[in-house]
Design a protein around this motif. Structure first.
Motif, PDB file in Angstrom:
ATOM      1  N   TRP A   7       0.909  -1.091   0.100  1.00 37.25           N
ATOM      2  CA  TRP A   7       0.041   0.086  -0.175  1.00 37.25           C
ATOM      3  C   TRP A   7       0.906   1.129  -0.050  1.00 37.25           C
ATOM      4  O   TRP A   7       2.015   1.380   0.628  1.00 37.25           O
ATOM      5  CB  TRP A   7      -0.901  -0.103   1.287  1.00 37.25           C
ATOM      6  N   PHE A   8       0.566   2.242  -0.611  1.00 37.17           N
ATOM      7  CA  PHE A   8       1.260   3.384  -0.981  1.00 37.17           C
ATOM      8  C   PHE A   8       0.484   4.385  -0.272  1.00 37.17           C
ATOM      9  O   PHE A   8      -0.628   4.409  -0.306  1.00 37.17           O
ATOM     10  CB  PHE A   8       1.655   3.877  -2.486  1.00 37.17           C
ATOM     11  N   TYR A   9       1.002   5.413   0.234  1.00 33.17           N
ATOM     12  CA  TYR A   9       0.311   6.531   1.041  1.00 33.17           C
ATOM     13  C   TYR A   9       1.062   7.872   0.971  1.00 33.17           C
ATOM     14  O   TYR A   9       2.282   8.088   0.894  1.00 33.17           O
ATOM     15  CB  TYR A   9       0.128   6.216   2.534  1.00 33.17           C
ATOM     16  N   ALA A  10       0.342   8.907   0.875  1.00 35.58           N
ATOM     17  CA  ALA A  10       0.850  10.327   0.741  1.00 35.58           C
ATOM     18  C   ALA A  10      -0.089  11.085   1.702  1.00 35.58           C
ATOM     19  O   ALA A  10      -1.290  11.197   1.569  1.00 35.58           O
ATOM     20  CB  ALA A  10       0.850  10.713  -0.650  1.00 35.58           C
ATOM     21  N   VAL A  11       0.432  12.073   2.452  1.00 34.72           N
ATOM     22  CA  VAL A  11      -0.255  12.836   3.355  1.00 34.72           C
ATOM     23  C   VAL A  11      -0.219  14.186   2.501  1.00 34.72           C
ATOM     24  O   VAL A  11       0.930  14.592   2.090  1.00 34.72           O
ATOM     25  CB  VAL A  11       0.143  13.199   4.607  1.00 34.72           C
ATOM     26  N   GLN A  12      -1.082  15.137   2.237  1.00 31.00           N
ATOM     27  CA  GLN A  12      -0.764  16.149   1.568  1.00 31.00           C
ATOM     28  C   GLN A  12      -1.918  17.348   2.372  1.00 31.00           C
ATOM     29  O   GLN A  12      -2.650  16.956   3.267  1.00 31.00           O
ATOM     30  CB  GLN A  12      -1.688  16.323   0.169  1.00 31.00           C
ATOM     31  N   THR A  13      -1.590  18.550   1.898  1.00 36.02           N
ATOM     32  CA  THR A  13      -2.190  19.687   2.722  1.00 36.02           C
ATOM     33  C   THR A  13      -2.623  20.837   1.766  1.00 36.02           C
ATOM     34  O   THR A  13      -1.951  20.961   0.632  1.00 36.02           O
ATOM     35  CB  THR A  13      -1.344  20.281   3.884  1.00 36.02           C
ATOM     36  N   PRO A  14      -3.742  21.535   2.034  1.00 33.98           N
ATOM     37  CA  PRO A  14      -4.242  22.574   0.848  1.00 33.98           C
ATOM     38  C   PRO A  14      -3.412  23.655   1.020  1.00 33.98           C
ATOM     39  O   PRO A  14      -2.874  24.288   1.805  1.00 33.98           O
ATOM     40  CB  PRO A  14      -5.627  22.435   1.339  1.00 33.98           C
ATOM     41  N   GLY A  16      -4.434  26.641  -1.095  1.00 34.00           N
ATOM     42  CA  GLY A  16      -4.896  27.705  -2.254  1.00 34.00           C
ATOM     43  C   GLY A  16      -5.273  27.155  -3.585  1.00 34.00           C
ATOM     44  O   GLY A  16      -5.451  26.073  -3.810  1.00 34.00           O
ATOM     45  N   SER A  17      -4.663  28.207  -4.333  1.00 35.13           N
ATOM     46  CA  SER A  17      -4.667  27.955  -5.730  1.00 35.13           C
ATOM     47  C   SER A  17      -3.480  26.925  -6.467  1.00 35.13           C
ATOM     48  O   SER A  17      -3.721  26.362  -7.208  1.00 35.13           O
ATOM     49  CB  SER A  17      -4.456  29.216  -6.606  1.00 35.13           C
ATOM     50  N   ALA A  18      -2.734  26.535  -5.237  1.00 33.61           N
ATOM     51  CA  ALA A  18      -1.790  25.707  -5.700  1.00 33.61           C
ATOM     52  C   ALA A  18      -2.700  24.345  -5.467  1.00 33.61           C
ATOM     53  O   ALA A  18      -1.878  23.138  -5.949  1.00 33.61           O
ATOM     54  CB  ALA A  18      -0.516  25.609  -4.847  1.00 33.61           C
ATOM     55  N   GLY A  19      -3.586  24.005  -4.847  1.00 27.93           N
ATOM     56  CA  GLY A  19      -4.271  22.714  -4.629  1.00 27.93           C
ATOM     57  C   GLY A  19      -3.601  22.078  -3.557  1.00 27.93           C
ATOM     58  O   GLY A  19      -3.321  22.727  -2.619  1.00 27.93           O
ATOM     59  N   TRP A  20      -3.666  20.642  -3.452  1.00 21.34           N
ATOM     60  CA  TRP A  20      -2.878  19.835  -2.358  1.00 21.34           C
ATOM     61  C   TRP A  20      -1.633  19.509  -2.685  1.00 21.34           C
ATOM     62  O   TRP A  20      -1.149  19.335  -3.640  1.00 21.34           O
ATOM     63  CB  TRP A  20      -3.759  18.667  -2.270  1.00 21.34           C
ATOM     64  N   ARG A  68      -5.008  15.530   4.226  1.00 22.79           N
ATOM     65  CA  ARG A  68      -5.812  14.372   3.766  1.00 22.79           C
ATOM     66  C   ARG A  68      -4.675  13.315   3.444  1.00 22.79           C
ATOM     67  O   ARG A  68      -3.660  13.510   3.263  1.00 22.79           O
ATOM     68  CB  ARG A  68      -6.432  14.634   2.398  1.00 22.79           C
ATOM     69  N   VAL A  69      -5.098  12.148   3.698  1.00 24.60           N
ATOM     70  CA  VAL A  69      -4.321  10.784   3.481  1.00 24.60           C
ATOM     71  C   VAL A  69      -4.918  10.250   2.403  1.00 24.60           C
ATOM     72  O   VAL A  69      -6.109   9.848   2.321  1.00 24.60           O
ATOM     73  CB  VAL A  69      -4.222  10.054   4.690  1.00 24.60           C
ATOM     74  N   CYS A  70      -3.997   9.982   1.444  1.00 27.98           N
ATOM     75  CA  CYS A  70      -4.360   9.186   0.152  1.00 27.98           C
ATOM     76  C   CYS A  70      -3.715   7.919   0.253  1.00 27.98           C
ATOM     77  O   CYS A  70      -2.499   7.659   0.541  1.00 27.98           O
ATOM     78  CB  CYS A  70      -3.991   9.996  -1.205  1.00 27.98           C
ATOM     79  N   ASP A  74      -1.482   0.873  -6.363  1.00 28.27           N
ATOM     80  CA  ASP A  74      -1.097   0.809  -7.928  1.00 28.27           C
ATOM     81  C   ASP A  74       0.253   1.365  -7.769  1.00 28.27           C
ATOM     82  O   ASP A  74       0.584   2.645  -7.864  1.00 28.27           O
ATOM     83  CB  ASP A  74      -2.047   1.603  -8.797  1.00 28.27           C
ATOM     84  N   PRO A  75       1.378   0.692  -8.071  1.00 25.87           N
ATOM     85  CA  PRO A  75       2.951   1.098  -8.069  1.00 25.87           C
ATOM     86  C   PRO A  75       3.232   2.014  -9.021  1.00 25.87           C
ATOM     87  O   PRO A  75       4.076   2.938  -9.178  1.00 25.87           O
ATOM     88  CB  PRO A  75       3.809   0.006  -8.058  1.00 25.87           C
ATOM     89  N   ARG A  76       2.434   2.360 -10.181  1.00 24.78           N
ATOM     90  CA  ARG A  76       2.564   3.065 -11.402  1.00 24.78           C
ATOM     91  C   ARG A  76       2.007   4.729 -10.885  1.00 24.78           C
ATOM     92  O   ARG A  76       2.594   5.617 -11.629  1.00 24.78           O
ATOM     93  CB  ARG A  76       1.756   2.574 -12.475  1.00 24.78           C
ATOM     94  N   ILE A  77       1.209   4.689 -10.123  1.00 24.57           N
ATOM     95  CA  ILE A  77       1.074   6.089  -9.577  1.00 24.57           C
ATOM     96  C   ILE A  77       1.761   6.862  -8.797  1.00 24.57           C
ATOM     97  O   ILE A  77       2.290   6.345  -7.685  1.00 24.57           O
ATOM     98  CB  ILE A  77      -0.560   6.120  -8.826  1.00 24.57           C
ATOM     99  N   GLU A  78       2.420   7.942  -9.187  1.00 22.81           N
ATOM    100  CA  GLU A  78       3.333   8.580  -8.450  1.00 22.81           C
ATOM    101  C   GLU A  78       2.747   9.463  -7.384  1.00 22.81           C
ATOM    102  O   GLU A  78       1.481   9.757  -7.312  1.00 22.81           O
ATOM    103  CB  GLU A  78       4.285   9.537  -9.280  1.00 22.81           C
ATOM    104  N   PRO A  79       3.360   9.667  -6.026  1.00 17.22           N
ATOM    105  CA  PRO A  79       2.575  10.392  -5.121  1.00 17.22           C
ATOM    106  C   PRO A  79       2.186  11.744  -5.511  1.00 17.22           C
ATOM    107  O   PRO A  79       1.169  12.311  -4.902  1.00 17.22           O
ATOM    108  CB  PRO A  79       3.825  10.631  -4.011  1.00 17.22           C
ATOM    109  N   GLY A  80       2.884  12.453  -6.242  1.00 20.65           N
ATOM    110  CA  GLY A  80       2.463  13.752  -6.764  1.00 20.65           C
ATOM    111  C   GLY A  80       1.222  13.741  -7.670  1.00 20.65           C
ATOM    112  O   GLY A  80       0.634  14.807  -7.830  1.00 20.65           O
TER     113      GLY A  80
END
Length: 99
Positions: A7-14, A16-20, A68-70, A74-80
């Motif tokens: 399982w892959f995980y990434a923690v992101q923060t909002p 504004g206009s830059a998104g997550w 948010r925790v995603c 799928d190993p082909r998906i990059e965290p970004g």
């Protein structure tokens, strides 16, 4: 035959206009993998584990954050590139909401 799931995980923060964007001063700390071999340890389990670690970090530092925790498998998906549209599970944590 192995029943292991990576399982892959990434923690992101909002931001504004830059998104997550990746969370924290050291985003690599909040991006990674958890390998399980128990079917009960699914995306929910991974998100709960990461959220527990976040809460412990916030308790030490005294600075909780909107994140948010995603979680995906799928190993082909990059965290970004991950977001709710491609993640198997996304959990949004907003500790600053009034109760």
């Amino acid at each position: 035959m192995s029943d292991e799931i990576e399982w892959f995980y990434a923690v992101q923060t909002p931001r504004g206009s830059a998104g997550w964007v990746p969370y924290g001063a050291h985003p690599e700390q909040w991006t990674g993998t958890i390998t399980t071999d128990d079917p009960a340890e699914d995306a929910d389990h991974v998100a709960a584990t990461v959220t527990r670690d976040l809460a412990a970090s916030w308790q030490r530092s005294g600075s909780p954050a909107h994140v948010r925790v995603c979680v995906w498998d799928d190993p082909r998906i990059e965290p970004g590139d991950v977001g709710p549209d491609v993640a198997r599970l996304t959990v949004e944590v907003q500790p600053d909401l009034p109760q």
